[in-house]
Write a protein that holds these residues in place. Structure first.
Motif, PDB file in Angstrom:
ATOM      1  N   ALA A 131       0.827  -1.219   0.000  1.00 56.59           N
ATOM      2  CA  ALA A 131       0.000   0.000   0.000  1.00 56.59           C
ATOM      3  C   ALA A 131       0.855   1.260   0.000  1.00 56.59           C
ATOM      4  CB  ALA A 131      -0.925  -0.007   1.214  1.00 56.59           C
ATOM      5  N   HIS A 132       2.164   1.112  -0.252  1.00 53.43           N
ATOM      6  CA  HIS A 132       3.060   2.274  -0.245  1.00 53.43           C
ATOM      7  C   HIS A 132       3.003   2.960  -1.605  1.00 53.43           C
ATOM      8  CE1 HIS A 132       4.628  -0.140   3.108  1.00 53.43           C
ATOM      9  NE2 HIS A 132       4.974   1.028   3.625  1.00 53.43           N
ATOM     10  N   THR A 190       9.554  -5.390   1.343  1.00 54.20           N
ATOM     11  CA  THR A 190      10.506  -6.409   0.863  1.00 54.20           C
ATOM     12  C   THR A 190      10.554  -7.611   1.794  1.00 54.20           C
ATOM     13  OG1 THR A 190      12.306  -5.343   2.060  1.00 54.20           O
ATOM     14  CG2 THR A 190      11.953  -4.653  -0.218  1.00 54.20           C
ATOM     15  N   THR A 243      15.119   7.757  -7.255  1.00 56.06           N
ATOM     16  CA  THR A 243      14.820   7.964  -8.684  1.00 56.06           C
ATOM     17  C   THR A 243      14.004   9.241  -8.868  1.00 56.06           C
ATOM     18  OG1 THR A 243      14.694   5.581  -8.999  1.00 56.06           O
ATOM     19  CG2 THR A 243      13.671   6.922 -10.693  1.00 56.06           C
TER      20      THR A 243
HETATM   21  C1  B12 Z   1       4.949   6.173   4.549  1.00 58.98           C
HETATM   22  C2  B12 Z   1       5.142   4.720   4.983  1.00 58.98           C
HETATM   23  C3  B12 Z   1       3.981   3.971   5.174  1.00 58.98           C
HETATM   24  C4  B12 Z   1       2.573   4.496   4.906  1.00 58.98           C
HETATM   25  C5  B12 Z   1       2.325   4.416   3.381  1.00 58.98           C
HETATM   26  C6  B12 Z   1       1.387   5.516   2.898  1.00 58.98           C
HETATM   27  C7  B12 Z   1       1.326   5.553   1.416  1.00 58.98           C
HETATM   28  N1  B12 Z   1       0.176   5.965   0.920  1.00 58.98           N
HETATM   29  O1  B12 Z   1       2.286   5.241   0.696  1.00 58.98           O
HETATM   30  C8  B12 Z   1       1.698   3.506   5.756  1.00 58.98           C
HETATM   31  C9  B12 Z   1       1.502   4.088   7.132  1.00 58.98           C
HETATM   32  C10 B12 Z   1       0.355   3.152   5.157  1.00 58.98           C
HETATM   33  C11 B12 Z   1       2.642   2.304   5.862  1.00 58.98           C
HETATM   34  C12 B12 Z   1       2.193   1.033   6.150  1.00 58.98           C
HETATM   35  C13 B12 Z   1       3.047  -0.059   6.327  1.00 58.98           C
HETATM   36  N2  B12 Z   1       4.383  -0.028   6.303  1.00 58.98           N
HETATM   37 CO1  B12 Z   1       5.433   1.507   5.764  1.00 58.98          CO
HETATM   38  N3  B12 Z   1       6.628   2.927   5.520  1.00 58.98           N
HETATM   39  C14 B12 Z   1       6.441   4.165   5.186  1.00 58.98           C
HETATM   40  C15 B12 Z   1       7.789   4.907   5.181  1.00 58.98           C
HETATM   41  C16 B12 Z   1       7.885   5.690   6.517  1.00 58.98           C
HETATM   42  C17 B12 Z   1       8.071   5.866   4.044  1.00 58.98           C
HETATM   43  C18 B12 Z   1       7.885   5.286   2.632  1.00 58.98           C
HETATM   44  C19 B12 Z   1       7.873   6.435   1.657  1.00 58.98           C
HETATM   45  O2  B12 Z   1       6.831   7.027   1.423  1.00 58.98           O
HETATM   46  N4  B12 Z   1       9.052   6.846   1.117  1.00 58.98           N
HETATM   47  C20 B12 Z   1       9.173   7.994   0.240  1.00 58.98           C
HETATM   48  C21 B12 Z   1       9.152   7.573  -1.260  1.00 58.98           C
HETATM   49  C22 B12 Z   1       9.239   8.817  -2.134  1.00 58.98           C
HETATM   50  O3  B12 Z   1      10.308   6.781  -1.467  1.00 58.98           O
HETATM   51  P1  B12 Z   1      10.249   5.355  -2.196  1.00 58.98           P
HETATM   52  O4  B12 Z   1       9.035   4.606  -1.863  1.00 58.98           O
HETATM   53  O5  B12 Z   1      11.559   4.704  -1.990  1.00 58.98           O
HETATM   54  O6  B12 Z   1      10.137   5.742  -3.742  1.00 58.98           O
HETATM   55  C23 B12 Z   1      11.224   6.246  -4.499  1.00 58.98           C
HETATM   56  C24 B12 Z   1      12.049   5.159  -5.196  1.00 58.98           C
HETATM   57  O7  B12 Z   1      12.131   3.942  -4.508  1.00 58.98           O
HETATM   58  C25 B12 Z   1      11.423   5.045  -6.555  1.00 58.98           C
HETATM   59  N5  B12 Z   1      10.246   4.228  -6.785  1.00 58.98           N
HETATM   60  C26 B12 Z   1       9.389   3.661  -5.920  1.00 58.98           C
HETATM   61  N6  B12 Z   1       8.433   2.992  -6.589  1.00 58.98           N
HETATM   62  C27 B12 Z   1       8.687   3.131  -7.904  1.00 58.98           C
HETATM   63  C28 B12 Z   1       8.041   2.630  -9.024  1.00 58.98           C
HETATM   64  C29 B12 Z   1       8.536   2.927 -10.299  1.00 58.98           C
HETATM   65  C30 B12 Z   1       7.850   2.408 -11.506  1.00 58.98           C
HETATM   66  C31 B12 Z   1       9.706   3.731 -10.428  1.00 58.98           C
HETATM   67  C32 B12 Z   1      10.229   4.048 -11.762  1.00 58.98           C
HETATM   68  C33 B12 Z   1      10.350   4.226  -9.304  1.00 58.98           C
HETATM   69  C34 B12 Z   1       9.844   3.927  -8.051  1.00 58.98           C
HETATM   70  O8  B12 Z   1      11.065   6.390  -6.843  1.00 58.98           O
HETATM   71  C35 B12 Z   1      10.631   7.049  -5.648  1.00 58.98           C
HETATM   72  C36 B12 Z   1      11.160   8.468  -5.710  1.00 58.98           C
HETATM   73  O9  B12 Z   1      12.561   8.467  -5.682  1.00 58.98           O
HETATM   74  C37 B12 Z   1       8.809   3.694   5.152  1.00 58.98           C
HETATM   75  C38 B12 Z   1      10.133   3.918   5.886  1.00 58.98           C
HETATM   76  C39 B12 Z   1      11.071   4.789   5.120  1.00 58.98           C
HETATM   77  N7  B12 Z   1      11.563   5.801   5.771  1.00 58.98           N
HETATM   78  O10 B12 Z   1      11.303   4.575   3.938  1.00 58.98           O
HETATM   79  C40 B12 Z   1       7.996   2.585   5.812  1.00 58.98           C
HETATM   80  C41 B12 Z   1       8.237   1.143   5.412  1.00 58.98           C
HETATM   81  C42 B12 Z   1       8.364   1.050   3.901  1.00 58.98           C
HETATM   82  N8  B12 Z   1       7.017   0.480   5.848  1.00 58.98           N
HETATM   83  C43 B12 Z   1       7.216  -0.703   6.332  1.00 58.98           C
HETATM   84  C44 B12 Z   1       6.212  -1.564   6.846  1.00 58.98           C
HETATM   85  C45 B12 Z   1       6.699  -2.864   7.482  1.00 58.98           C
HETATM   86  C46 B12 Z   1       4.870  -1.235   6.792  1.00 58.98           C
HETATM   87  C47 B12 Z   1       3.705  -2.074   7.305  1.00 58.98           C
HETATM   88  C48 B12 Z   1       3.794  -3.577   7.022  1.00 58.98           C
HETATM   89  C49 B12 Z   1       3.593  -1.783   8.810  1.00 58.98           C
HETATM   90  C50 B12 Z   1       2.549  -2.628   9.519  1.00 58.98           C
HETATM   91  N9  B12 Z   1       3.017  -3.568  10.322  1.00 58.98           N
HETATM   92  O11 B12 Z   1       1.382  -2.402   9.343  1.00 58.98           O
HETATM   93  C51 B12 Z   1       2.507  -1.429   6.593  1.00 58.98           C
HETATM   94  C52 B12 Z   1       2.236  -2.144   5.260  1.00 58.98           C
HETATM   95  C53 B12 Z   1       1.023  -1.618   4.585  1.00 58.98           C
HETATM   96  C54 B12 Z   1       0.895  -2.285   3.252  1.00 58.98           C
HETATM   97  N10 B12 Z   1      -0.154  -3.085   3.101  1.00 58.98           N
HETATM   98  O12 B12 Z   1       1.724  -2.090   2.369  1.00 58.98           O
HETATM   99  C55 B12 Z   1       8.686  -1.083   6.272  1.00 58.98           C
HETATM  100  C56 B12 Z   1       8.998  -2.080   5.151  1.00 58.98           C
HETATM  101  C57 B12 Z   1      10.017  -3.099   5.643  1.00 58.98           C
HETATM  102  C58 B12 Z   1      10.396  -4.061   4.568  1.00 58.98           C
HETATM  103  N11 B12 Z   1      11.652  -4.353   4.515  1.00 58.98           N
HETATM  104  O13 B12 Z   1       9.621  -4.541   3.826  1.00 58.98           O
HETATM  105  C59 B12 Z   1       9.370   0.332   6.149  1.00 58.98           C
HETATM  106  C60 B12 Z   1      10.726   0.317   5.431  1.00 58.98           C
HETATM  107  C61 B12 Z   1       9.531   0.851   7.610  1.00 58.98           C
HETATM  108  C62 B12 Z   1      10.517   0.015   8.412  1.00 58.98           C
HETATM  109  N12 B12 Z   1      11.758   0.445   8.543  1.00 58.98           N
HETATM  110  O14 B12 Z   1      10.184  -0.995   8.953  1.00 58.98           O
HETATM  111  N13 B12 Z   1       3.929   2.666   5.616  1.00 58.98           N
END
Ligand code: B12
Length: 265
Positions: A131-132, A190, A243
């Motif tokens: 759901a991210h 992951t 990215t």
């Molecule tokens: C916000 C967040 C949430 C929000 C999400 C809201 C939403 N609408 O997205 C909420 C509160 C819902 C949430 C829930 C959960 N979360 Co969360 N969450 C986060 C958090 C704090 C930030 C993620 C984020 O938004 N990053 C900012 C974006 C911009 O970065 P990004 O995703 O990396 O994307 C960039 C690149 O990767 C790339 N990219 C990404 N996708 C794509 C796709 C394409 C096509 C391309 C080209 C590029 C690309 O481009 C983006 C811009 O550069 C992270 C921790 C962290 N600091 O990263 C944890 C994290 C991802 N969550 C985590 C977890 C465990 C959960 C839950 C399972 C918690 C729970 N027990 O309920 C649930 C799962 C819900 C579900 N069903 O998926 C873990 C994942 C651990 C793992 N190794 O898998 C993390 C890492 C936290 C942790 N340290 O434990 N979460």
């Protein structure tokens, strides 16, 4: 005394840089690093000793326990600060370079308009239970990321963002009905390699649903994908942490538009 802002992005040509380095904490080359981890033990003195034992076995010597906090009754979270003896040889570091030039939005639009002669269709989603959506929204939504507008801003791109927890059959069906040129999938969770497994399932579904040679370009992204792993995952390209939309738009031109014939006037 010298004052002013130090710009880390400005490389000083007058400084001689060694090829072999160690981490820096208090003094150059002291090897200090900080690590955090959780042990499945209740927080007490024994747990703290266990954390220091692990640090020592990891090569942190001496190590200082700077933080320990109970995570519920059965787990403890630790932060340890200590010195490592390992050396980093910068000459042995390999870097995956971007294989295409970075274009501006107007260059992307112009390339698509003049060579493809129609809009390029992008269908995106978070698949599985993920759901991210922030990551894929950063790439697709007009508001964009890091000061760059997302792909919706590009006049010659049609973007269909399906949002979170999309089932693979639903993604395939929508890609077909939209006549997608590109399918973009985000995987942030992951745990148990869910991102790798979901990507493989998605790739297999598209290859089964489309005739050979007609599968849309498959692009996946997320913070923990390994650079250069696309082939292993059965997709065309992976994008990782940090990215930006312009990188993705430029890649689309490189993969789908470059090499196509110029439009006849
Ligand atoms: C916000 C967040 C949430 C929000 C999400 C809201 C939403 N609408 O997205 C909420 C509160 C819902 C949430 C829930 C959960 N979360 Co969360 N969450 C986060 C958090 C704090 C930030 C993620 C984020 O938004 N990053 C900012 C974006 C911009 O970065 P990004 O995703 O990396 O994307 C960039 C690149 O990767 C790339 N990219 C990404 N996708 C794509 C796709 C394409 C096509 C391309 C080209 C590029 C690309 O481009 C983006 C811009 O550069 C992270 C921790 C962290 N600091 O990263 C944890 C994290 C991802 N969550 C985590 C977890 C465990 C959960 C839950 C399972 C918690 C729970 N027990 O309920 C649930 C799962 C819900 C579900 N069903 O998926 C873990 C994942 C651990 C793992 N190794 O898998 C993390 C890492 C936290 C942790 N340290 O434990 N979460």
């Amino acid at each position: 005394m010298r004052t002013g802002v130090v710009r880390p992005d400005v490389v000083r040509p007058d400084v001689v840089r060694p090829d072999v380095v160690r981490p820096y904490g208090d003094t150059t080359g002291d090897g200090m690093v900080q690590v955090s981890f959780t042990l499945p033990v209740p927080h007490d003195k024994r747990a703290e000793g266990a954390a220091l034992q692990l640090a020592s076995k990891m090569g942190l010597e001496p190590a200082l326990l700077v933080h320990a906090k109970a995570m519920g009754p059965d787990f403890t979270f630790f932060v340890v600060y200590g010195s490592v003896r390992h050396l980093v040889d910068l000459r042995e570091v390999t870097v995956v370079e971007r294989e295409f030039p970075l274009l501006t939005p107007s260059e992307v639009n112009k390339a698509i308009r003049s060579r493809l002669r129609r809009k390029l269709v992008v269908v995106g989603a978070c698949i599985g239970t993920d759901a991210h959506t922030v990551g894929i929204d950063a790439i697709l939504n007009i508001k964009g990321f890091a000061g760059e507008k997302g792909l919706e801003y590009y006049r010659e791109l049609k973007v269909v963002n399906l949002g979170a927890q999309v089932l693979v059959p639903e993604l395939v069906s929508r890609a077909r009905s939209e006549r997608a040129d590109v399918v973009m999938v985000s995987q942030v969770v992951t745990q148990k390699d869910a991102h790798l497994q979901n990507t493989a399932v998605m790739s297999a579904a598209f290859r089964e649903a489309y005739p050979a040679g007609e599968v849309p370009l498959l692009v996946v992204g997320g913070p923990r994908f390994e650079e250069g792993s696309a082939g292993r995952l059965g997709v065309d390209r992976v994008f990782g942490r940090g990215t930006t939309p312009a990188e993705v738009a430029s890649y689309l031109v490189h993969a789908l538009v470059d090499g196509k014939e110029q439009e006849q006037p």
